[in-house]
Design a protein around this motif. Sequence first.
Motif, PDB file in Angstrom:
ATOM      1  N   VAL A 189       0.616  -1.209   0.327  1.00  0.00           N
ATOM      2  CA  VAL A 189       0.157   0.579   0.356  1.00  0.00           C
ATOM      3  C   VAL A 189       0.840   1.800   0.124  1.00  0.00           C
ATOM      4  O   VAL A 189       0.813   2.043  -0.448  1.00  0.00           O
ATOM      5  CB  VAL A 189      -0.891   0.208   0.929  1.00  0.00           C
ATOM      6  N   THR A 190       2.035   2.047   0.883  1.00  0.00           N
ATOM      7  CA  THR A 190       2.667   2.331   1.019  1.00  0.00           C
ATOM      8  C   THR A 190       3.149   2.967  -0.542  1.00  0.00           C
ATOM      9  O   THR A 190       3.355   4.109  -1.235  1.00  0.00           O
ATOM     10  CB  THR A 190       4.199   2.343   1.870  1.00  0.00           C
ATOM     11  N   ILE A 191       3.732   1.334  -1.221  1.00  0.00           N
ATOM     12  CA  ILE A 191       4.393   2.288  -2.593  1.00  0.00           C
ATOM     13  C   ILE A 191       3.263   2.142  -3.591  1.00  0.00           C
ATOM     14  O   ILE A 191       3.381   3.139  -4.490  1.00  0.00           O
ATOM     15  CB  ILE A 191       5.182   0.465  -2.838  1.00  0.00           C
ATOM     16  N   GLN A 192       2.165   1.115  -3.066  1.00  0.00           N
ATOM     17  CA  GLN A 192       1.214   2.279  -4.190  1.00  0.00           C
ATOM     18  C   GLN A 192       0.773   3.550  -3.969  1.00  0.00           C
ATOM     19  O   GLN A 192       0.605   3.939  -4.743  1.00  0.00           O
ATOM     20  CB  GLN A 192      -0.130   1.055  -3.601  1.00  0.00           C
ATOM     21  N   ALA A 193       0.011   3.830  -2.711  1.00  0.00           N
ATOM     22  CA  ALA A 193       1.043   5.654  -2.674  1.00  0.00           C
ATOM     23  C   ALA A 193       1.342   6.516  -3.574  1.00  0.00           C
ATOM     24  O   ALA A 193       1.191   7.437  -3.976  1.00  0.00           O
ATOM     25  CB  ALA A 193       0.344   5.764  -1.077  1.00  0.00           C
ATOM     26  N   GLN A 194       2.532   5.892  -3.294  1.00  0.00           N
ATOM     27  CA  GLN A 194       3.342   6.585  -3.830  1.00  0.00           C
ATOM     28  C   GLN A 194       3.942   6.782  -5.680  1.00  0.00           C
ATOM     29  O   GLN A 194       3.387   7.553  -6.296  1.00  0.00           O
ATOM     30  CB  GLN A 194       4.929   5.937  -3.772  1.00  0.00           C
ATOM     31  N   ASN A 197       0.498   8.676  -7.213  1.00  0.00           N
ATOM     32  CA  ASN A 197       1.211  10.230  -7.013  1.00  0.00           C
ATOM     33  C   ASN A 197       2.084  10.287  -8.557  1.00  0.00           C
ATOM     34  O   ASN A 197       1.577  11.281  -8.778  1.00  0.00           O
ATOM     35  CB  ASN A 197       1.323  10.424  -5.956  1.00  0.00           C
TER      36      ASN A 197
ATOM     37  N   GLU B  49       4.685  -4.393   5.381  1.00  0.00           N
ATOM     38  CA  GLU B  49       5.093  -4.618   3.421  1.00  0.00           C
ATOM     39  C   GLU B  49       5.676  -6.074   3.611  1.00  0.00           C
ATOM     40  O   GLU B  49       5.929  -6.569   4.519  1.00  0.00           O
ATOM     41  CB  GLU B  49       6.407  -3.783   3.728  1.00  0.00           C
ATOM     42  N   SER B 262      -1.741   4.758   3.638  1.00  0.00           N
ATOM     43  CA  SER B 262      -2.101   4.404   2.500  1.00  0.00           C
ATOM     44  C   SER B 262      -3.582   4.118   1.524  1.00  0.00           C
ATOM     45  O   SER B 262      -2.714   4.024   0.441  1.00  0.00           O
ATOM     46  CB  SER B 262      -0.769   4.086   2.168  1.00  0.00           C
ATOM     47  N   ALA B 274      -1.592  11.069   1.441  1.00  0.00           N
ATOM     48  CA  ALA B 274      -1.559   9.585   2.359  1.00  0.00           C
ATOM     49  C   ALA B 274      -0.153   9.700   3.007  1.00  0.00           C
ATOM     50  O   ALA B 274       0.376  10.997   2.156  1.00  0.00           O
ATOM     51  CB  ALA B 274      -1.194   8.477   1.396  1.00  0.00           C
ATOM     52  N   GLU B 276       3.325  10.233   2.980  1.00  0.00           N
ATOM     53  CA  GLU B 276       4.010   9.546   1.866  1.00  0.00           C
ATOM     54  C   GLU B 276       5.173   9.691   2.913  1.00  0.00           C
ATOM     55  O   GLU B 276       6.094   9.802   2.963  1.00  0.00           O
ATOM     56  CB  GLU B 276       3.996  10.450   0.700  1.00  0.00           C
TER      57      GLU B 276
END
Lengths: 326, 330
Positions: A189-194, A197, B49, B262, B274, B276
């Motif tokens: 999810v964190t990479i997905q958000a990046q 964007n 993750e 996120s 989000a 980031e």
Amino acid sequence: MSTLLEIKNLNVQFDTDEGRIVAVENISLSVNAGEVLGVVGESGSGKSVTAKSIMQLNPGNTHYNENAEIIMDGENTLKFTSKEDLKKIRGGKVSMIFQEPMASFAPAIKIGAQMVEQLLLHKPIKKKEAKSISVDMLKRVGISDAENRFNQYAFELSGGMRQRAMIAMALSTMPKLLLADEPTTALDVTIQAQVINLIKDIIKEYKMGVMFITHDLGVIAQTADTVAVMYLGAIVEKGPVREIIKNPKHPYTRGLLKALPDVNNLDAPLQPIPGSIPSPLERPSGCVFRTRCPDPTHECKEGHIKMGLIEVSPGHWVDQCCVNCG
Amino acid sequence: MNDNLVNVKNVSVEFDYQENFLSKKQKIQAVKNVSLNIKKKSFLGLVGESGSGKTTLGKAILGANKISAGQVIFHDDDIDYDLANISKKELREYRKKAQLIFQDPYAALSPRMTVRDIIAEPLEVMKITKSREETDERVRDIASKCRLNLEHLRRYPHAFSGGQRQRISIARSLVSYPKFIVADESVAALDVSIQADILNLLKSLQQDLDLTYLFISHDLSVVAHTCDEVAVMYLGHIVEQAPSRELFTNPRHPYTKALLSSIPSIDPDDQKKAIELKGEIPSAMNPPSGCVFRTRCPHASQDGKEGSIEMGLVEVAPGHWVDRCGVNCG
């Protein structure tokens, strides 16, 4: 805004050992420059086949109908036969990014070499220039230490980095249309958000059109301007993203929304759509959704109603059968 | 009376790593000093993750990874299994009690076996049933609990859709009537509509068979909807643990906050940005000193940045544990 891509009455069929199957049935859609079209649906609903048709990337047993048109930049790409013409769209005017970046990079060739190779194919430039464009593009997508990454292999990069490199490669030829086939599904999810964007920024900057294929309605809600919902090869509903998500008319769209876990509403039960998507060999007659429809009308059950979109409010189209049921 | 099924105490898991055959052997710590209690009949979610050590921890509890330090105790009715020093004989018994459901139902099922044989195989391997009749009865029983028809049992996996295959895979894991299930990304490969169906099935099976789950997932919205309690892992450490509702409404650790923010919202008007996180999860070969999250922490305190804070959970509310570094900088 100008129309960049227009698909009209596209049918796609495949010859298989068990007979000819329908993968995409009579769909029409368009993408404007600077706009994101989200395409949602379960696996097997024909999302990727539609996208690949634009570049004629479907396998050899594919049949397109005679009167179908895919107008890209004023030309019907379905009529392209020469290598030169196809090269113009494959990677030139249209680029594609895939779900699994590891499978899309050649494992034994350095990333930089792959980027340079495709640039030289599409642009009349020197190798040195291609390298500088590639390194710039890698920097642009947020890869630190781009000069060194340029000389690495795909396996040396992490998943998120690989997907960024893939996007950099797809964008380096400055395509007018980007086809993104589940580009964030394999990512955290964190990479997905990046990545989301990043794609949004790039669209704004380059005024590109994007066809964003995913089964995640949350991703669609955050990226797309318009949405097309596909089921078994047909578009059952399309319209502006707000309309589709806040005011869905088709029972399938509503089903997809109810099945989605929502963190803002933990008490809502998860409701699966009953049944499973029928095999393309047993495609229902009439309305394709009738075998899973929670509340079909009598005519619909019998399969008498022809599929076809009607406009229920400005820009919001729903399959005529299901406006009444559900 | 102990109401925990599994006690994990200060567990570390290390792997040997050698860059090439000339270089020095190194140790990679995939799981570091993790403590976790899994209550009977709970649905515990483990999120983080890729590369955070979720699967490694799950496998360590199942006895499929060697435990380098610490203790894992599985409390059965009359016997406790100590996974760190378990004998081969005990491990065979333990396998009947603790099972794994895999991620990819396409890869987990042999294409050359009928569904009946696939589900029956664990019974035969573990020598649980004595006769073919008994085996068939067990297979039919578990198949109907997993909503498979008797007619399905004669077919081969290729005839089934993703959701049905996952049900076959679940039936196979449950046929030995285990008490503890590790579900490793078991719905990640499925479409949303089918995902909801499988999650509901796991829930109802929990009621039917008194199961305890360790549910490993990277999808927070799925975890929020199914789990009673959630532990968040980052680079081999648990950084926050709390009952689901508490964690999702009142996250304390900056990593949990970033993860939650996120999740793409289904509301197109909800344009909250989000939080980031810069970069990606650092390599486990070379983890940051002190707080492992400090290299990506959006607002690390001075002590946190310098890496002088030791990791360790503190209780901030009843049942809500947060890494002590993250309490201050969040």
